[in-house]
Write a protein that holds these residues in place. Structure first.
Motif, PDB file in Angstrom:
ATOM      1  N   UNK A 121       9.290 -16.836  18.303  1.00  0.00           N
ATOM      2  CA  UNK A 121       9.261 -18.158  17.675  1.00  0.00           C
ATOM      3  C   UNK A 121       8.103 -18.307  16.693  1.00  0.00           C
ATOM      4  N   UNK A 122       7.139 -17.400  16.761  1.00  0.00           N
ATOM      5  CA  UNK A 122       6.039 -17.379  15.791  1.00  0.00           C
ATOM      6  C   UNK A 122       6.312 -16.387  14.661  1.00  0.00           C
ATOM      7  N   UNK A 123       7.516 -15.802  14.676  1.00  0.00           N
ATOM      8  CA  UNK A 123       7.912 -14.794  13.690  1.00  0.00           C
ATOM      9  C   UNK A 123       7.137 -13.493  13.895  1.00  0.00           C
ATOM     10  N   UNK A 124       6.751 -13.238  15.151  1.00  0.00           N
ATOM     11  CA  UNK A 124       6.039 -12.017  15.484  1.00  0.00           C
ATOM     12  C   UNK A 124       6.888 -11.103  16.337  1.00  0.00           C
ATOM     13  N   UNK A 125       6.317  -9.979  16.711  1.00  0.00           N
ATOM     14  CA  UNK A 125       6.982  -9.013  17.572  1.00  0.00           C
ATOM     15  C   UNK A 125       6.196  -8.872  18.877  1.00  0.00           C
ATOM     16  N   UNK A 126       6.884  -9.058  19.993  1.00  0.00           N
ATOM     17  CA  UNK A 126       6.244  -8.892  21.300  1.00  0.00           C
ATOM     18  C   UNK A 126       5.998  -7.414  21.552  1.00  0.00           C
ATOM     19  N   UNK A 127       4.886  -7.103  22.226  1.00  0.00           N
ATOM     20  CA  UNK A 127       4.556  -5.696  22.436  1.00  0.00           C
ATOM     21  C   UNK A 127       4.130  -5.377  23.864  1.00  0.00           C
ATOM     22  N   UNK A 168      10.095 -14.866  24.142  1.00  0.00           N
ATOM     23  CA  UNK A 168      10.728 -15.754  23.167  1.00  0.00           C
ATOM     24  C   UNK A 168       9.692 -16.544  22.373  1.00  0.00           C
ATOM     25  N   UNK A 169       8.564 -16.877  23.015  1.00  0.00           N
ATOM     26  CA  UNK A 169       7.503 -17.611  22.321  1.00  0.00           C
ATOM     27  C   UNK A 169       6.909 -16.794  21.177  1.00  0.00           C
ATOM     28  N   UNK A 170       6.837 -15.486  21.347  1.00  0.00           N
ATOM     29  CA  UNK A 170       6.298 -14.629  20.286  1.00  0.00           C
ATOM     30  C   UNK A 170       7.270 -14.589  19.107  1.00  0.00           C
ATOM     31  N   UNK A 217      15.566 -13.885  20.902  1.00  0.00           N
ATOM     32  CA  UNK A 217      16.128 -13.615  19.579  1.00  0.00           C
ATOM     33  C   UNK A 217      15.217 -12.756  18.703  1.00  0.00           C
ATOM     34  N   UNK A 218      14.897 -11.588  19.202  1.00  0.00           N
ATOM     35  CA  UNK A 218      14.158 -10.598  18.416  1.00  0.00           C
ATOM     36  C   UNK A 218      14.903 -10.277  17.129  1.00  0.00           C
ATOM     37  N   UNK A 219      16.239 -10.282  17.201  1.00  0.00           N
ATOM     38  CA  UNK A 219      17.048  -9.916  16.040  1.00  0.00           C
ATOM     39  C   UNK A 219      16.831 -10.849  14.862  1.00  0.00           C
ATOM     40  N   UNK A 253       2.190 -12.662  27.591  1.00  0.00           N
ATOM     41  CA  UNK A 253       2.769 -11.744  26.621  1.00  0.00           C
ATOM     42  C   UNK A 253       1.886 -11.663  25.389  1.00  0.00           C
ATOM     43  N   UNK A 254       1.753 -10.467  24.866  1.00  0.00           N
ATOM     44  CA  UNK A 254       1.003 -10.229  23.643  1.00  0.00           C
ATOM     45  C   UNK A 254       1.955  -9.713  22.569  1.00  0.00           C
ATOM     46  N   UNK A 255       1.680 -10.093  21.345  1.00  0.00           N
ATOM     47  CA  UNK A 255       2.469  -9.620  20.227  1.00  0.00           C
ATOM     48  C   UNK A 255       1.610  -9.557  18.991  1.00  0.00           C
ATOM     49  N   UNK A 256       2.231  -9.251  17.878  1.00  0.00           N
ATOM     50  CA  UNK A 256       1.470  -9.162  16.640  1.00  0.00           C
ATOM     51  C   UNK A 256       2.342  -9.539  15.452  1.00  0.00           C
ATOM     52  N   UNK A 257       1.666  -9.949  14.404  1.00  0.00           N
ATOM     53  CA  UNK A 257       2.339 -10.296  13.151  1.00  0.00           C
ATOM     54  C   UNK A 257       1.311 -10.276  12.040  1.00  0.00           C
TER      55      UNK A 257
END
Length: 346
Positions: free
Chosen positions: A90-96, A86-88, A219-221, A149-153
Motif C-alpha cells: 500500500x506504500x508502493x513498496x516491496x516486502x522483504x 499488504x501494508x508495504x 496485491x504485490x502484482x 514486516x520490513x520492505x523497501x522502496x
C-alpha cells in the motif's frame, strides 16, 4: 482417557523457548541478498542500498481477529503474513522480511504451532520474503500473533495517504465484500455446531468467499503493474477496514472530498448472491466489511489510459473539493454521505 493421537503430541514446555524457535524455523532459509543475519542473535541484520526501508507491525488476537473454531492454523499463519505485507504494498513498496512473535497458552502443542508456521512458510515463499526472527512467550489463554514486516522502496516511488488531488480518479483492485460474507458463512456454521456438535458444516458453493476470508491474497502484482506502466498513485491505502473508511482516510489526510458510485464498486457474483441470502446489502458489505486486502488508490487523470483496460482495476469515482465532503451516488442517482462503519479496534 487419552487417545493415541493425543499421546503423540508434544507439550511446548518440553522444548523450551529456544528449542521451539529452532524447530519452528528449521525450514526457513534466507533467500534475499539483503538478509545478512536472520536467527540466533539479538537482532536480524538487513542491508539496503537501493532505497528507503518501510516497516509495519500488526497484532492478531484470538477471539478478536480470528476464531479457532473455524480457522485452520495453517490458513491463520498465511493470513497473518498477507495482512501484514499488504501494508508495504500500500506504500508502493516491496516486502522483504518479516518477524513473527507468539503469545501461546498451554493448550497449543508443538505440532499445532508447526501447522501455524507451515502457513507462514507458504506465504513467505509465495511472496518472496524471508522470516528473520521473532519471540515467544506464554499467556494464560488463547493465541496472540505479532507480525512486523520490513520492505523497501525508492523514496520517489513511495505513496502516502495524503497526496490525493481534486480531479484525481479513485480506483480499486479486485472485488470487495467477499471476506465479510465468508465470515458470515463461517459464523452461521459455528452457531449450528454450538447447538448440535455432531452437525456437519454446509460449506458447499461458498469456496470463493471462504477463501477470501480464510486465505486472502496481498496485491504485490499491482506494485509491479505501477512500475511497468510508470504510474505513481497520488495516494494509496489497503482495504483492511472497508472501502468507506479507507477512502475517508485518504480524503481527510489529503484535505479533499470524494465521490464514489455504487454501480461501479466491484462485487463478485458469489459475494453478491450470498449477501442477499443473508438479507445483507452487498454494497454495504463492500463499504464496511473489511479484510479484503485490496488496494484503494488515486491516480492523475493523465494516467487513466494506462490502467483503463486492466481486468483487475476498477475506477469507482473521483476526488472532489474539501467542501463537497465524502459522498456516494447510488444506482438510483441519490447522493448520500459516506459513513465509516468498518472495523473498530476498541
Amino acid at each position: 482417557m487419552t487417545n493415541a493421537m493425543e499421546q503423540d503430541l508434544t507439550p511446548v514446555s518440553e522444548l523450551g523457548e529456544f528449542g521451539l524457535i529452532e524447530k519452528l524455523t528449521a525450514n526457513f532459509k534466507p533467500e534475499l541478498e539483503s538478509t545478512i543475519k536472520a536467527f540466533n542473535d539479538d537482532c536480524a541484520v538487513i542491508h539496503y542500498d537501493s532505497g528507503d526501508t518501510l516497516i509495519s507491525t500488526d497484532m492478531y488476537v484470538e477471539g478478536v481477529h480470528f476464531d479457532m473454531v473455524y480457522t485452520p492454523l495453517m490458513h491463520l499463519g498465511y493470513k497473518c503474513i498477507v495482512g501484514s505485507i499488504s501494508d508495504i504494498y500500500a506504500m508502493n513498496g516491496m516486502a522483504s522480511q518479516v518477524v513473527v512473535s507468539l503469545g501461546i497458552s498451554s493448550r497449543f502443542t508443538v505440532e499445532a504451532l508447526e501447522e501455524l508456521y507451515g502457513g507462514i512458510e507458504v506465504a513467505c515463499k509465495k511472496y518472496g520474503i524471508d522470516l528473520v526472527g521473532g519471540d515467544t512467550t506464554t499467556t494464560k489463554t488463547g493465541l496472540f500473533i505479532s507480525v512486523t514486516v520490513l520492505g523497501n522502496a525508492a523514496r520517489k516511488d513511495i505513496c502516502y495517504r495524503n497526496g490525493a488531488q481534486e480531479g484525481d480518479i479513485i480506483c480499486v483492485s479486485g472485488d470487495l465484500g467477499g471476506a465479510y460474507i465468508g465470515l458470515q458463512v463461517l459464523e452461521r456454521e459455528k452457531r449450528v455446531f454450538m447447538e448440535a456438535p455432531g452437525a456437519k458444516p454446509e460449506l458447499g458453493g461458498f469456496d470463493y468467499v471462504l477463501k477470501r476470508q480464510l486465505r486472502p491474497e496481498a496485491r504485490k502484482d499491482l506494485v509491479e503493474i505501477f512500475k511497468n506502466e510508470k504510474i505513481k498513485p497520488t495516494a494509496m491505502i489497503d482495504i483492511s477496514d472497508g472501502l468507506s473508511s479507507e477512502i475517508m482516510h485518504i480524503s481527510s489526510q489529503s484535505g479533499v472530498g470524494c465521490m464514489i458510485f455504487e454501480g461501479k464498486i466491484p462485487i463478485d457474483e458469489t459475494t453478491y448472491s450470498t449477501a442477499l441470502d443473508f438479507n445483507l446489502d452487498p454494497t454495504l458489505c463492500a463499504l464496511s466489511g473489511g479484510e479484503d486486502y485490496e488496494l484503494l488508490f488515486t491516480i492523475s487523470p493523465s494516467d487513466y489510459e494506462k490502467i483503463k483496460n486492466s481486468p483487475d482495476i476498477t475506477s469507482i469515482g473521483h476526488i472532489t473539493g474539501k467542501e463537497s465532503g465524502y459522498k456516494i451516488t447510488t444506482k438510483s442517482d441519490n447522493v448520500y454521505d459516506l459513513k465509516a462503519q468498518g472495523w473498530k479496534h476498541f
